[in-house]
Write a protein that holds these residues in place. Structure first.
Motif, PDB file in Angstrom:
ATOM      1  N   VAL A  74       0.662  -1.181   0.022  1.00 28.22           N
ATOM      2  CA  VAL A  74       0.114  -0.041  -0.052  1.00 28.22           C
ATOM      3  C   VAL A  74       0.979   1.126   0.231  1.00 28.22           C
ATOM      4  O   VAL A  74       1.863   1.476   0.820  1.00 28.22           O
ATOM      5  CB  VAL A  74      -0.897  -0.092   1.316  1.00 28.22           C
ATOM      6  CG1 VAL A  74      -1.742   1.182   1.197  1.00 28.22           C
ATOM      7  CG2 VAL A  74      -1.622  -1.319   1.309  1.00 28.22           C
ATOM      8  N   ALA A  75       0.489   2.071  -0.839  1.00 27.39           N
ATOM      9  CA  ALA A  75       1.201   3.688  -1.023  1.00 27.39           C
ATOM     10  C   ALA A  75       1.414   4.139   0.301  1.00 27.39           C
ATOM     11  O   ALA A  75       0.184   4.106   1.169  1.00 27.39           O
ATOM     12  CB  ALA A  75       0.534   4.375  -1.953  1.00 27.39           C
ATOM     13  N   GLY A  76       2.548   4.705   0.886  1.00 34.56           N
ATOM     14  CA  GLY A  76       2.657   5.478   2.067  1.00 34.56           C
ATOM     15  C   GLY A  76       2.396   4.649   3.308  1.00 34.56           C
ATOM     16  O   GLY A  76       2.170   5.006   4.442  1.00 34.56           O
ATOM     17  N   ASP A  77       2.606   3.305   3.201  1.00 31.23           N
ATOM     18  CA  ASP A  77       2.632   2.422   4.289  1.00 31.23           C
ATOM     19  C   ASP A  77       3.835   2.433   5.367  1.00 31.23           C
ATOM     20  O   ASP A  77       4.691   3.092   4.837  1.00 31.23           O
ATOM     21  CB  ASP A  77       2.592   0.828   3.814  1.00 31.23           C
ATOM     22  CG  ASP A  77       1.573  -0.005   5.061  1.00 31.23           C
ATOM     23  OD1 ASP A  77       1.252  -1.054   4.397  1.00 31.23           O
ATOM     24  OD2 ASP A  77       1.408   0.429   5.998  1.00 31.23           O
ATOM     25  N   THR A  78       3.640   2.163   6.495  1.00 34.26           N
ATOM     26  CA  THR A  78       4.518   2.196   7.450  1.00 34.26           C
ATOM     27  C   THR A  78       4.849   0.943   7.990  1.00 34.26           C
ATOM     28  O   THR A  78       4.442  -0.172   7.713  1.00 34.26           O
ATOM     29  CB  THR A  78       3.922   2.784   8.792  1.00 34.26           C
ATOM     30  OG1 THR A  78       2.833   2.470   9.152  1.00 34.26           O
ATOM     31  CG2 THR A  78       3.623   4.288   8.475  1.00 34.26           C
ATOM     32  N   GLN A  79       6.011   0.942   8.621  1.00 32.11           N
ATOM     33  CA  GLN A  79       6.563  -0.529   9.304  1.00 32.11           C
ATOM     34  C   GLN A  79       6.894  -0.609  10.923  1.00 32.11           C
ATOM     35  O   GLN A  79       7.684  -1.373  11.455  1.00 32.11           O
ATOM     36  CB  GLN A  79       8.167  -0.890   8.470  1.00 32.11           C
ATOM     37  CG  GLN A  79       8.172  -0.935   7.145  1.00 32.11           C
ATOM     38  CD  GLN A  79       7.899  -2.390   7.155  1.00 32.11           C
ATOM     39  OE1 GLN A  79       8.157  -3.466   7.847  1.00 32.11           O
ATOM     40  NE2 GLN A  79       6.738  -2.821   6.062  1.00 32.11           N
ATOM     41  N   LEU A 101      -1.260  -4.968   6.405  1.00 35.41           N
ATOM     42  CA  LEU A 101      -1.668  -6.167   7.535  1.00 35.41           C
ATOM     43  C   LEU A 101      -3.113  -6.436   7.853  1.00 35.41           C
ATOM     44  O   LEU A 101      -3.421  -7.395   7.818  1.00 35.41           O
ATOM     45  CB  LEU A 101      -0.805  -5.800   8.647  1.00 35.41           C
ATOM     46  CG  LEU A 101      -0.801  -6.548   9.880  1.00 35.41           C
ATOM     47  CD1 LEU A 101      -0.409  -7.998   9.373  1.00 35.41           C
ATOM     48  CD2 LEU A 101      -0.129  -6.084  11.034  1.00 35.41           C
ATOM     49  N   ALA A 102      -3.778  -4.857   7.689  1.00 36.07           N
ATOM     50  CA  ALA A 102      -5.270  -5.348   7.604  1.00 36.07           C
ATOM     51  C   ALA A 102      -5.832  -6.156   6.815  1.00 36.07           C
ATOM     52  O   ALA A 102      -6.742  -7.090   7.272  1.00 36.07           O
ATOM     53  CB  ALA A 102      -5.889  -3.659   7.615  1.00 36.07           C
ATOM     54  N   LEU A 106      -7.923  -9.630   8.062  1.00 33.10           N
ATOM     55  CA  LEU A 106      -9.214  -9.696   7.565  1.00 33.10           C
ATOM     56  C   LEU A 106      -9.566 -10.930   6.757  1.00 33.10           C
ATOM     57  O   LEU A 106     -10.142 -11.805   7.041  1.00 33.10           O
ATOM     58  CB  LEU A 106      -9.836  -8.519   6.819  1.00 33.10           C
ATOM     59  CG  LEU A 106     -10.458  -7.400   7.772  1.00 33.10           C
ATOM     60  CD1 LEU A 106     -10.737  -6.097   6.892  1.00 33.10           C
ATOM     61  CD2 LEU A 106     -11.332  -7.808   8.641  1.00 33.10           C
ATOM     62  N   ARG A 107      -8.517 -11.031   5.524  1.00 30.94           N
ATOM     63  CA  ARG A 107      -8.720 -12.321   4.943  1.00 30.94           C
ATOM     64  C   ARG A 107      -8.674 -13.660   5.801  1.00 30.94           C
ATOM     65  O   ARG A 107      -9.491 -14.346   5.597  1.00 30.94           O
ATOM     66  CB  ARG A 107      -7.543 -12.342   4.031  1.00 30.94           C
ATOM     67  CG  ARG A 107      -7.530 -13.427   2.980  1.00 30.94           C
ATOM     68  CD  ARG A 107      -6.567 -13.748   1.993  1.00 30.94           C
ATOM     69  NE  ARG A 107      -6.501 -12.582   1.024  1.00 30.94           N
ATOM     70  CZ  ARG A 107      -5.542 -11.755   1.025  1.00 30.94           C
ATOM     71  NH1 ARG A 107      -4.668 -11.680   1.776  1.00 30.94           N
ATOM     72  NH2 ARG A 107      -5.703 -10.789  -0.133  1.00 30.94           N
TER      73      ARG A 107
END
Ligand code: FO1
Length: 315
Positions: A74-79, A101-102, A106-107
């Motif tokens: 995802v664009a702009g994601d964090t770690q 991760l979300a 959910l999956r």
């Protein structure tokens, strides 16, 4: 709109490369006229989570939230979650962003509640506002495996990410494929398709695990529509990833003529890059569209999608 009437388009796609053309098709067609059949052979379980990289790459692309630099995640994601893992001394080789991760949480939750991967993918993509249909080719477990010279048998992501697809591959197979079933939604989509596009994904690692699901080739052969493949090779090289290296390791030259043969009679046409113009003549059994298949910008993706659909419409 490039297509008259309400023609239905079905795209077979793997990860990053295929998702670029999916983007172009999605910008060219009304959402209810594009169905994407995605590869699930790259799926893996990590930290107890079911991760479907190719489905997520297509979903994020269609939702316009994909990381533009990598094509995945995802664009702009964090770690932050990754940092905490590292604090515990866990050194993750498969980077899961916090927003990404979300999706896996959910999956995994919905699968554990008994929903199928087809249903889970529908819920996730609708949650992101994606109106095109994104269908896993099968809701059954299929795992792309490679047997390598240096490290023996590796699961796909171990080969592709952990070892950066450097090991020499002796053999590829798709564990579980014999007992996998194409979903009713996939069967119906292929049957109703007026145009079927094999996106420029890795033939052996992304398109073949879709074609190899029992019944898929038969239904493609029985189709009413026209079927074309967009070559992922430019000048004998893959734009990104191991596609050309893999073929050469199997003793095959990644040429348009070979690709036409590899998809064995499923195609009504082949789209290749202008860098391979002089090789077009080697393709004797199919019409060939020679154009720019390299997609660097959004405009490239939309232009190629329009050209391919217009060309197929005239086949
Ligand atoms: N590819 C990498 O090269 N490194 C990674 O850490 C990585 C993480 C990752 C997480 C989620 C996801 O959906 C895809 C991810 N990918 C990563 C890409 C993935 O390996 C490939 O996109 C497909 O499996 C092949 O196209």
């Amino acid at each position: 709109m490039v297509l008259k009437g309400d023609l239905q388009v079905v795209a077979l796609a793997g990860g990053v490369g295929g998702a670029k053309l999916v983007y172009g098709l999605a910008k060219t067609l009304p959402p209810d006229r594009l169905t994407i059949i995605g590869n699930v052979g790259d799926d893996l379980t990590l930290y107890g989570l079911h991760i479907s990289p190719d489905l997520d790459t297509v979903m994020y692309t269609l939702a316009d939230v994909a990381n533009p630099a990598t094509g995945w995640g995802v664009a702009g994601d964090t770690q932050h979650m990754g940092d905490m893992l590292r604090r515990y001394g866990e050194m993750p080789w498969f980077m899961l962003g916090d927003k990404d991760l979300a999706t896996h949480l959910l999956r995994s939750q919905w699968l554990a509640e008994g929903h199928t991967l087809t249903e889970v993918t529908r819920r996730l993509s609708q949650g992101l506002g994606v109106s095109q249909r994104l269908l896993p080719v099968t809701a059954d477990p299929v795992s792309t495996m490679v047997d390598t010279v240096e490290l023996g048998i590796l699961a796909f992501q171990e080969y592709f990410v952990r070892h950066r697809w450097q090991p020499v591959v002796r053999r590829i197979w798709y564990a579980g494929i014999e007992t996998a079933h194409i979903s009713r939604a996939v069967a119906q989509a292929v049957e109703e398709a007026d145009i079927i596009v094999f996106c420029p994904s890795n033939p052996m690692l992304s398109i073949e695990p879709i074609l190899a699901v029992p019944g898929m080739r038969e239904r493609l052969r029985a189709r009413k529509g026209k079927c074309v493949a967009v070559s992922p090779f430019i000048g004998g090289q893959a734009v990104k990833g191991p596609a050309a290296k893999l073929m050469r390791e199997q003793g095959i030259e990644p040429t348009p003529a070979y690709l036409a043969e590899y998809y064995g009679g499923l195609l009504d046409g082949l789209v290749i890059d202008q860098a391979d113009r002089e090789l077009a003549g080697q393709v004797t059994n199919l019409p060939v569209l020679v154009t720019q298949t390299l997609m660097m910008s959004s405009e490239d993706k939309v232009r190629l999608a329009g050209e391919v659909l217009d060309w197929v419409g005239r086949l």
